[in-house]
Design an enzyme around this catalytic site. Structure first.
Site, PDB file in Angstrom:
ATOM      1  N   HIS A 129      -6.544   3.572  -1.004  1.00 48.02           N
ATOM      2  CA  HIS A 129      -7.410   4.220  -1.997  1.00 48.02           C
ATOM      3  C   HIS A 129      -8.806   4.571  -1.471  1.00 48.02           C
ATOM      4  O   HIS A 129      -9.808   4.384  -2.153  1.00 48.02           O
ATOM      5  CB  HIS A 129      -7.524   3.334  -3.242  1.00 48.02           C
ATOM      6  N   HIS A 157      -6.189   6.482 -11.821  1.00 46.70           N
ATOM      7  CA  HIS A 157      -5.548   5.169 -11.744  1.00 46.70           C
ATOM      8  C   HIS A 157      -5.585   4.412 -13.076  1.00 46.70           C
ATOM      9  O   HIS A 157      -5.689   3.184 -13.107  1.00 46.70           O
ATOM     10  CB  HIS A 157      -6.234   4.357 -10.641  1.00 46.70           C
ATOM     11  N   GLU A 173       0.536   7.309 -11.271  1.00 48.28           N
ATOM     12  CA  GLU A 173      -0.411   7.979 -10.381  1.00 48.28           C
ATOM     13  C   GLU A 173       0.249   9.173  -9.699  1.00 48.28           C
ATOM     14  O   GLU A 173       1.084   9.000  -8.813  1.00 48.28           O
ATOM     15  CB  GLU A 173      -0.890   6.984  -9.314  1.00 48.28           C
TER      16      GLU A 173
HETATM   17  C1  BGC Z   1      -1.016   0.566  -5.232  1.00 49.76           C
HETATM   18  C2  BGC Z   1      -0.870  -0.931  -5.378  1.00 49.76           C
HETATM   19  C3  BGC Z   1      -2.228  -1.537  -5.558  1.00 49.76           C
HETATM   20  C4  BGC Z   1      -2.859  -0.906  -6.790  1.00 49.76           C
HETATM   21  C5  BGC Z   1      -4.241  -1.400  -7.060  1.00 49.76           C
HETATM   22  C6  BGC Z   1      -1.615   1.078  -6.489  1.00 49.76           C
HETATM   23  O1  BGC Z   1      -1.772   2.457  -6.422  1.00 49.76           O
HETATM   24  O2  BGC Z   1       0.192   1.191  -4.930  1.00 49.76           O
HETATM   25  O3  BGC Z   1      -0.218  -1.499  -4.277  1.00 49.76           O
HETATM   26  O4  BGC Z   1      -2.167  -2.933  -5.667  1.00 49.76           O
HETATM   27  O5  BGC Z   1      -2.891   0.481  -6.660  1.00 49.76           O
HETATM   28  O6  BGC Z   1      -5.037  -1.296  -5.968  1.00 49.76           O
END
Ligand code: BGC
Length: 368
Positions: free
Chosen positions: A114, A188, A333
């Site tokens: 991210h 998210h 997402e």
């Molecule tokens: C990821 C997860 C992660 C979460 C929060 C998601 O998009 O795929 O593995 O724990 O985001 O960071």
């Protein structure tokens, strides 16, 4: 039908010392969306149930403090690259770029997640609220400098949230880099249609318009293979209760501690090739049988990461004293596949210098 309007209030100070604001968007169709300029985070989202009763259906916090830890990225805009890049590195035009590789590091297989240590979610963005006819929204802007978190090129980013009279929350992403760089953005937000302290989302019914997923290794990096969902716990094509098969003995479910995977959308570019690029298609529906609330997700993106908040069984208190429990939310997402910068055969995430990155996702709310 009501009248679209907005109100702006103070939201507190982030751990980086930036002052945040909250924008309360009153949609003409009744849905109310409260968002902050702190990474575009969705603070509250009120939608009607089948009797017309409004409830806040997203996981979030009353002030920046709850969000300051980054992970699990509750409700925010993600950039420059949503999800994982293996070993925190990628090759572009013969050169290797290195990024922070903190995620899954204890397992010895660190990767970039991210956007890195301080992703775009952790900045207070420029914000211009607007009312245009029946629509109300906010235009968020951000400049990511050259070298930000190891990524090449300065990027001018614009994300527009629009709430329509039909109770659609549209997210338009635009970004222009001044050097070639990978970009894949997402939103998210975690839904729980039972509202605050509603417990697990395992009773929600999910539909995903995808016949394939991208299986991962133990460090949650796609292996490069596409796997058919038929006959597996990943088959949501006809709609299935999230909890139906989530605890089955399955290597993929063990790696993610539940669902935390990338589905390849049947009508998207990754399944159909370039001709499907940029077309808006149905991706998923999340439905709560208890009260009838649903969201239908439409997107121009080729993939969808569905994540059931498997890593949040710690003692964190959210809005209104809500205790965040294991699997308390479901994130849908829309994105390009994780690790695409290292997967040359997959739809590219590299955007040329001066090129335009542009995607749209719609969250269409209702009840039945
Ligand atoms: C990821 C997860 C992660 C979460 C929060 C998601 O998009 O795929 O593995 O724990 O985001 O960071």
């Amino acid at each position: 039908m009501g009248k679209a309007s907005f109100k702006v209030v103070d939201f507190g100070v982030t751990k980086y010392g930036e002052k945040a604001k909250k924008y309360i968007l009153n949609g003409a169709g009744g849905v109310v969306l409260e968002v902050s300029d702190y990474g575009g985070k969705v603070v509250r989202l009120f939608t009607p149930d089948r009797k017309g009763k409004m409830k806040d259906v997203v996981v979030g916090f009353d002030s920046p403090a709850g969000w300051d830890n980054g992970d699990p990225y509750w409700g925010c805009i993600i950039g420059r690259y949503g999800n994982r890049i293996a070993k925190g590195q990628f090759k572009m035009d013969g050169r290797t770029y290195r990024l922070p590789a903190l995620n899954n590091a204890p397992a010895g297989i660190g990767c970039n997640l991210h956007g890195g240590k301080r992703g775009w979610d952790a900045y207070v963005w420029g914000a211009e609220p607007f009312v245009k006819g029946d629509n109300v929204g906010v235009v968020f802007t951000h400049t990511s400098p050259d070298g930000d978190e190891g990524f090449p090129g300065k990027v001018e980013v614009k994300v527009t949230y629009t709430l329509t009279a039909k109770n659609v929350w549209r997210v338009d992403y635009e970004a222009v880099p001044d050097k070639k760089t990978p970009i894949s953005m997402t939103q998210h937000v975690y839904f729980n249609f039972k509202g605050e302290s509603g417990g697990t989302i395992e009773d929600h019914v999910l539909k995903i318009a995808a016949s394939k997923v991208t299986p991962t290794d133990a460090g949650q990096i796609p292996t490069g293979r596409l796997a058919k969902v038929g006959g597996t716990p990943f088959d949501f094509r006809k709609g299935m209760r999230i909890g139906e098969r989530i605890n089955e003995k399955d290597e993929q479910l063990e790696f993610g501690r539940g669902y935390d995977h990338n589905w390849v959308l049947d009508k998207g570019e990754m399944a159909l090739g370039k001709k499907a690029k940029g077309k808006m298609n149905f991706a998923a529906e999340l439905f709560c049988p208890l009260n009838g609330r649903f969201v239908k997700v439409y997107t121009t993106e080729p993939c969808l990461q569905m994540y059931t908040a498997n890593w949040c069984d710690w003692n964190q208190t959210a809005k209104g004293g809500e205790h965040l429990s294991f699997r308390c939310g479901c994130a849908l997402e829309t994105q390009h596949a994780p690790d695409s910068p290292n997967k040359p055969k997959w739809p590219t995430t590299f955007v040329e210098a001066g090129g335009k990155y542009r995607t749209t996702t719609e969250f269409r709310f209702g009840a039945r």
